[in-house]
Scaffold this active site. Structure first.
Site, PDB file in Angstrom:
ATOM      1  N   THR A 117     -30.586 -40.438 -79.719  1.00 35.62           N
ATOM      2  CA  THR A 117     -30.418 -39.683 -78.473  1.00 35.62           C
ATOM      3  C   THR A 117     -30.262 -38.198 -78.776  1.00 35.62           C
ATOM      4  O   THR A 117     -29.834 -37.432 -77.909  1.00 35.62           O
ATOM      5  CB  THR A 117     -29.177 -40.166 -77.703  1.00 35.62           C
ATOM      6  OG1 THR A 117     -28.021 -40.067 -78.548  1.00 35.62           O
ATOM      7  CG2 THR A 117     -29.348 -41.603 -77.231  1.00 35.62           C
ATOM      8  N   ARG A 163     -32.539 -35.547 -81.237  1.00 36.72           N
ATOM      9  CA  ARG A 163     -33.840 -34.893 -81.173  1.00 36.72           C
ATOM     10  C   ARG A 163     -34.830 -35.717 -81.975  1.00 36.72           C
ATOM     11  O   ARG A 163     -34.502 -36.266 -83.024  1.00 36.72           O
ATOM     12  CB  ARG A 163     -33.777 -33.460 -81.731  1.00 36.72           C
ATOM     13  CG  ARG A 163     -33.041 -32.461 -80.846  1.00 36.72           C
ATOM     14  CD  ARG A 163     -33.792 -32.184 -79.549  1.00 36.72           C
ATOM     15  NE  ARG A 163     -33.190 -31.108 -78.761  1.00 36.72           N
ATOM     16  CZ  ARG A 163     -32.254 -31.249 -77.848  1.00 36.72           C
ATOM     17  NH1 ARG A 163     -31.763 -32.475 -77.615  1.00 36.72           N
ATOM     18  NH2 ARG A 163     -31.780 -30.215 -77.167  1.00 36.72           N
ATOM     19  N   GLU A 189     -42.404 -33.803 -77.396  1.00 36.51           N
ATOM     20  CA  GLU A 189     -42.210 -34.136 -75.975  1.00 36.51           C
ATOM     21  C   GLU A 189     -42.811 -33.046 -75.095  1.00 36.51           C
ATOM     22  O   GLU A 189     -42.739 -31.862 -75.419  1.00 36.51           O
ATOM     23  CB  GLU A 189     -40.708 -34.260 -75.679  1.00 36.51           C
ATOM     24  CG  GLU A 189     -40.024 -35.362 -76.432  1.00 36.51           C
ATOM     25  CD  GLU A 189     -38.509 -35.351 -76.207  1.00 36.51           C
ATOM     26  OE1 GLU A 189     -38.024 -34.528 -75.390  1.00 36.51           O
ATOM     27  OE2 GLU A 189     -37.801 -36.139 -76.844  1.00 36.51           O
ATOM     28  N   HIS A 219     -36.095 -38.782 -72.520  1.00 38.90           N
ATOM     29  CA  HIS A 219     -35.087 -37.757 -72.814  1.00 38.90           C
ATOM     30  C   HIS A 219     -34.199 -37.514 -71.586  1.00 38.90           C
ATOM     31  O   HIS A 219     -34.073 -36.399 -71.088  1.00 38.90           O
ATOM     32  CB  HIS A 219     -35.752 -36.442 -73.248  1.00 38.90           C
ATOM     33  CG  HIS A 219     -34.844 -35.574 -74.070  1.00 38.90           C
ATOM     34  ND1 HIS A 219     -35.308 -34.662 -74.979  1.00 38.90           N
ATOM     35  CD2 HIS A 219     -33.485 -35.470 -74.120  1.00 38.90           C
ATOM     36  CE1 HIS A 219     -34.296 -34.032 -75.555  1.00 38.90           C
ATOM     37  NE2 HIS A 219     -33.180 -34.507 -75.055  1.00 38.90           N
TER      38      HIS A 219
END
Length: 337
Positions: free
Chosen positions: A249, A251, A280, A298
């Site tokens: 959770t 990067r 992302e 995310h």
């Protein structure tokens, strides 16, 4: 410090801090909103705002940074801007060295998104143990429980959770994980004081590999920087237990995705729960069809309560800086003269 009221500019309207809170803040500060929904609009409109409202002494970046990246449009703020405050916990998208060289203190959010992100880690932890990607697919395909591998699921009781980075998020995770009767190990740059270890019932590992080799579930909770990029790669996966579970959770780039693919394909990692990925939102589509991966876009810190806390942390960093000369959570405080 300026004799006039410091001028604070927010990149977009702070919609969660609360009207009463903002009204109280503006008793001490001039406040302007840079009405820009993307990077190009910010580039185009920032000089005009400063021309009309006066030079900025502080700048706020709210949650949801991707539309504004890369952040290479701060030059018009010089030389008056002395502090920037971000509502995000991570700060790899910002050029901290540039800020330091130009006398700007940069602050991140320390506690605002921490609990919400820990909640996401718990969700992903339970999801990988219960094999929910395959289970949901089985239901949607009308197969109910006939898909192989759904039962019996893994129970967290008695398993060992290894936390990489026992900072604010990691501490919330450790506290919440105790409810599920998980044993807690952690690895960080610095060992916590014994009383803090006792508070979180966490055992320190002297090396990353020692943590990985002794954990059934590994959760990544450290910031992304030059030292942690590809922190988990081929050698680290080799050090893990066979059939380990992996949660990220933090990067995406902390994990070497090529090595992760190999670990999943070979069964070294039984399942992975990923709220973050590399590149992302244009992530590798390889992950989309994997039944051994639980994916989220995310969303870890993106809750209503976290948004309010994050925005208010930005304002409080600025308030503290102009009242005392020191911000609450400076990232580069030792590098700015």
């Amino acid at each position: 410090m300026p004799q006039r009221k410091p001028h604070v500019v927010s990149l977009g309207a702070p919609n969660y801090a609360g009207e009463e809170y903002i009204n109280d803040f503006t008793k001490e500060f001039d406040f302007s909103i840079l009405d820009a929904s993307n990077r190009q609009e910010a580039i185009d409109r920032l000089p005009a705002l400063l021309s009309n409202n006066g030079p900025a002494d502080a700048f706020i970046i709210r949650m949801g940074t991707p539309p504004y990246e890369p952040f290479d449009f701060f030059s018009p703020l010089l030389p008056t801007c002395k502090i920037m405050a971000s509502a995000s916990a991570g700060y790899n998208e910002f050029d901290i060295d540039w800020m330091s060289k130009n006398g700007i203190i940069f602050c991140n959010s320390v506690d605002a998104v921490a609990e919400a992100t820990a909640d996401m880690a718990i969700f992903l932890l339970l999801a990988v143990l219960r094999n929910t990607t395959k289970a949901e697919k089985s239901v949607r395909e009308g197969k109910w429980r006939t898909t192989p591998g759904l039962s019996p699921a893994k129970d967290p009781t008695g398993m060992t959770l290894g936390i990489v980075g026992l900072g604010a998020i990691g501490k919330y995770l450790a506290k919440k994980a105790a409810v599920f009767n998980l044993k807690i190990r952690y690895y960080s740059r610095h060992q916590l004081p014994k009383e803090e270890e006792a508070e979180y019932n966490a055992t320190y590992c002297t090396s990353l590999h020692a943590l990985l080799s002794s954990s059934d579930i590994v959760s990544i909770n450290c910031p992304l920087n030059a030292e942690t990029t590809n922190l988990i790669s081929k050698e680290e996966f080799a050090a893990m237990k066979d059939g380990a579970f992996l949660i990220n959770t933090a990067r995406g780039a902390i994990i070497d995705e090529a090595a992760l693919k190999q670990a999943l394909e070979g069964g070294k990692v039984a399942r992975a729960g990923l709220d973050v990925l590399c590149n992302e939102p244009n992530v590798d589509p390889w992950f989309f069809d994997r039944e051994d991966v639980v994916l989220q876009p995310h969303l870890g810190g993106l809750t209503d309560v976290a948004f309010q806390k994050a925005e208010r942390e930005c304002f409080e960093n600025i308030r503290a800086f102009f009242k005392t000369g020191k911000a609450n959570s400076p990232v580069n405080g030792d590098k700015v003269a």
